[in-house]
Design a protein around this motif. Sequence first.
Motif, PDB file in Angstrom:
ATOM      1  N   PRO A   1      23.288  19.780   4.953  1.00 23.61           N
ATOM      2  CA  PRO A   1      23.527  19.081   6.221  1.00 23.61           C
ATOM      3  C   PRO A   1      24.918  19.396   6.763  1.00 23.61           C
ATOM      4  O   PRO A   1      25.781  19.898   6.048  1.00 23.61           O
ATOM      5  CB  PRO A   1      23.430  17.622   5.806  1.00 23.61           C
ATOM      6  N   SER A   2      25.124  19.038   8.032  1.00 22.41           N
ATOM      7  CA  SER A   2      26.477  19.078   8.587  1.00 22.41           C
ATOM      8  C   SER A   2      27.224  17.836   8.114  1.00 22.41           C
ATOM      9  O   SER A   2      26.615  16.873   7.632  1.00 22.41           O
ATOM     10  CB  SER A   2      26.423  19.116  10.119  1.00 22.41           C
ATOM     11  N   ILE A   3      28.535  17.862   8.235  1.00 19.74           N
ATOM     12  CA  ILE A   3      29.361  16.707   7.853  1.00 19.74           C
ATOM     13  C   ILE A   3      30.104  16.235   9.091  1.00 19.74           C
ATOM     14  O   ILE A   3      30.846  17.013   9.698  1.00 19.74           O
ATOM     15  CB  ILE A   3      30.380  17.064   6.742  1.00 19.74           C
ATOM     16  N   GLU A   4      29.909  14.994   9.469  1.00 16.95           N
ATOM     17  CA  GLU A   4      30.582  14.439  10.640  1.00 16.95           C
ATOM     18  C   GLU A   4      31.438  13.247  10.227  1.00 16.95           C
ATOM     19  O   GLU A   4      31.064  12.484   9.335  1.00 16.95           O
ATOM     20  CB  GLU A   4      29.569  14.003  11.704  1.00 16.95           C
TER      21      GLU A   4
ATOM     22  N   THR B   1      32.974  11.154  17.243  1.00 15.29           N
ATOM     23  CA  THR B   1      32.738  11.793  15.949  1.00 15.29           C
ATOM     24  C   THR B   1      33.123  13.253  16.049  1.00 15.29           C
ATOM     25  O   THR B   1      33.054  13.863  17.115  1.00 15.29           O
ATOM     26  CB  THR B   1      31.258  11.703  15.524  1.00 15.29           C
ATOM     27  N   GLU B   2      33.532  13.810  14.926  1.00 14.17           N
ATOM     28  CA  GLU B   2      33.945  15.209  14.901  1.00 14.17           C
ATOM     29  C   GLU B   2      33.310  15.905  13.700  1.00 14.17           C
ATOM     30  O   GLU B   2      33.212  15.319  12.609  1.00 14.17           O
ATOM     31  CB  GLU B   2      35.465  15.311  14.838  1.00 14.17           C
ATOM     32  N   GLU B   3      32.882  17.122  13.899  1.00  9.59           N
ATOM     33  CA  GLU B   3      32.228  17.888  12.849  1.00  9.59           C
ATOM     34  C   GLU B   3      33.269  18.558  11.958  1.00  9.59           C
ATOM     35  O   GLU B   3      34.278  19.068  12.440  1.00  9.59           O
ATOM     36  CB  GLU B   3      31.314  18.945  13.480  1.00  9.59           C
ATOM     37  N   LEU B   4      32.999  18.556  10.655  1.00  8.98           N
ATOM     38  CA  LEU B   4      33.858  19.261   9.718  1.00  8.98           C
ATOM     39  C   LEU B   4      33.393  20.708   9.591  1.00  8.98           C
ATOM     40  O   LEU B   4      32.187  20.990   9.593  1.00  8.98           O
ATOM     41  CB  LEU B   4      33.828  18.597   8.335  1.00  8.98           C
ATOM     42  N   VAL B   5      34.351  21.623   9.476  1.00 10.13           N
ATOM     43  CA  VAL B   5      34.034  23.046   9.344  1.00 10.13           C
ATOM     44  C   VAL B   5      34.814  23.630   8.176  1.00 10.13           C
ATOM     45  O   VAL B   5      35.812  23.067   7.721  1.00 10.13           O
ATOM     46  CB  VAL B   5      34.372  23.825  10.634  1.00 10.13           C
ATOM     47  N   LEU B   6      34.339  24.756   7.704  1.00 12.35           N
ATOM     48  CA  LEU B   6      35.008  25.454   6.609  1.00 12.35           C
ATOM     49  C   LEU B   6      36.064  26.392   7.192  1.00 12.35           C
ATOM     50  O   LEU B   6      35.806  27.128   8.146  1.00 12.35           O
ATOM     51  CB  LEU B   6      33.997  26.255   5.794  1.00 12.35           C
TER      52      LEU B   6
ATOM     53  N   GLY C   1      34.269  16.579  20.803  1.00 14.47           N
ATOM     54  CA  GLY C   1      33.729  15.628  19.841  1.00 14.47           C
ATOM     55  C   GLY C   1      32.617  14.854  20.519  1.00 14.47           C
ATOM     56  O   GLY C   1      32.441  14.943  21.726  1.00 14.47           O
ATOM     57  N   ARG C   2      31.847  14.120  19.775  1.00 13.27           N
ATOM     58  CA  ARG C   2      30.733  13.379  20.347  1.00 13.27           C
ATOM     59  C   ARG C   2      31.090  11.906  20.420  1.00 13.27           C
ATOM     60  O   ARG C   2      31.374  11.284  19.396  1.00 13.27           O
ATOM     61  CB  ARG C   2      29.481  13.566  19.503  1.00 13.27           C
TER      62      ARG C   2
END
Length: 331
Positions: free
Chosen positions: A287-290, A188-193, A325-326
Motif C-alpha cells: 500500500p501507499s503510506i499517508e 494528508t501527505e504521501e510518503l515517498v522513498l 497534499g489532500r
Amino acid sequence: MPLGPAHNGGSNPASAAGIAPSPAVNLRRLKYFIKIVDVGSLTQAAEVLHIAQPALSQQIATLEGEFGQQLLLRTSRGVSPTEAGRVLYRHAQQILRQVEQARADVRASGRALTGQVSVGLASGTAASALALPLLKAVRSRHPEVVLYLNESLGSTLCELVGNGRMDMAVLYGGRSLVQGLSFEPLLTEELVLVAPAALLGGRDPVRLAELRDIELLLPRSHNYLRRYVDEAFAGQQMVPRVVAEIESAATLSAAVGNGVGATVLPASAAQAVAAAVQARLCRIVDPSIEVPLVLCTSDRPALSEPAQAVRAIVLELVAELAPDGRPLDDD
C-alpha cells in the motif's frame, strides 16, 4: 507541613460546613515559584528576583499552604518540583501568560493587534514550507504582532503546546487523544522513498514489500513519521531494516547522497532532499503510506486574539498547499 488557611471567626457557609475556604492565589508568588523551578535554586532565584532568600522561602511556604501540598524538594543539587509542583508549574505558566495577554488585549482594544504569538513547525514536514510565507503574511497584516517560529520534532512541539509555552504547532499525528490538546486536521501527505540513484535502478513506483531488504535511514521510534512507517511495514508482516536513526535533515541528506542508505519522507521534504543531493524519488504503493498534517493547540486557555489571527493565516496557507497534499475534510 503546609500551613492551612487562617481560621475566621465570622459566619462563613464553607466554614460552617467544615470546608476551609480557599484563599486567592497571588500572581507574584506564582512568578517566584516559576523562577525557582527554572533555575533550580532558591539562592540563585533570590538573586535574580532581587529578594532576600528568607523572604522568598516564606513566599513559597505560603504558596504551599494555599494549595495544601508540598511543591518543592530540597536536594544536594538545589531544589526540584514535586509531582504537585510540576502540575502547578504548568498551570502557573498558562495563568501568567493569559494575564499578560489579557493586559495586551485590553491595551490594544480598538487598535491594531499586538502581542507575541509562538508557532511550532515540525521539521522535515510540509509544515516547514509555511515558515517564510507565514512570517511575511503576519508582518504584512499584523505588523505589531511579534511572531516566534520554532522548528523542532513533533513530539517536542506537542509538549511545548501542552505546557503553555507555545500557542500552536503544525505537525504530523493527531490520531491518538492527548489530554489537554486538540488536533485540527489540515491535509494528508504521501510518503515517498528517497534513495541513491543506483539503488533501485529504473523502478518507480516501488511496492512496499520490495523495501524489505533496503537499508533505511529513519528517525527514532518516538517520531510520528517513524510510527507510520513502522505500522505500514507491520501490516505487511515486515520490519524495516533500519541501519541508522537520524533526526537532522542536513545529516540525512548527506547520508543519502553518499549512498549510506535510503529514507522515507513526506513528498514535500523528499523533493528538497533529492534536489540537494541528486537522489531519486520513488512512490511507494501496495500500500501507499499517508500521514495527516494537523494543527495542534491547547484546550486551555483559549487562544489570544493575535494567536487567533495567526491561526487563520496558517489555515489559509495550508489551503494553498492542498495541490501537493489532500485536504483531510475531502474524505
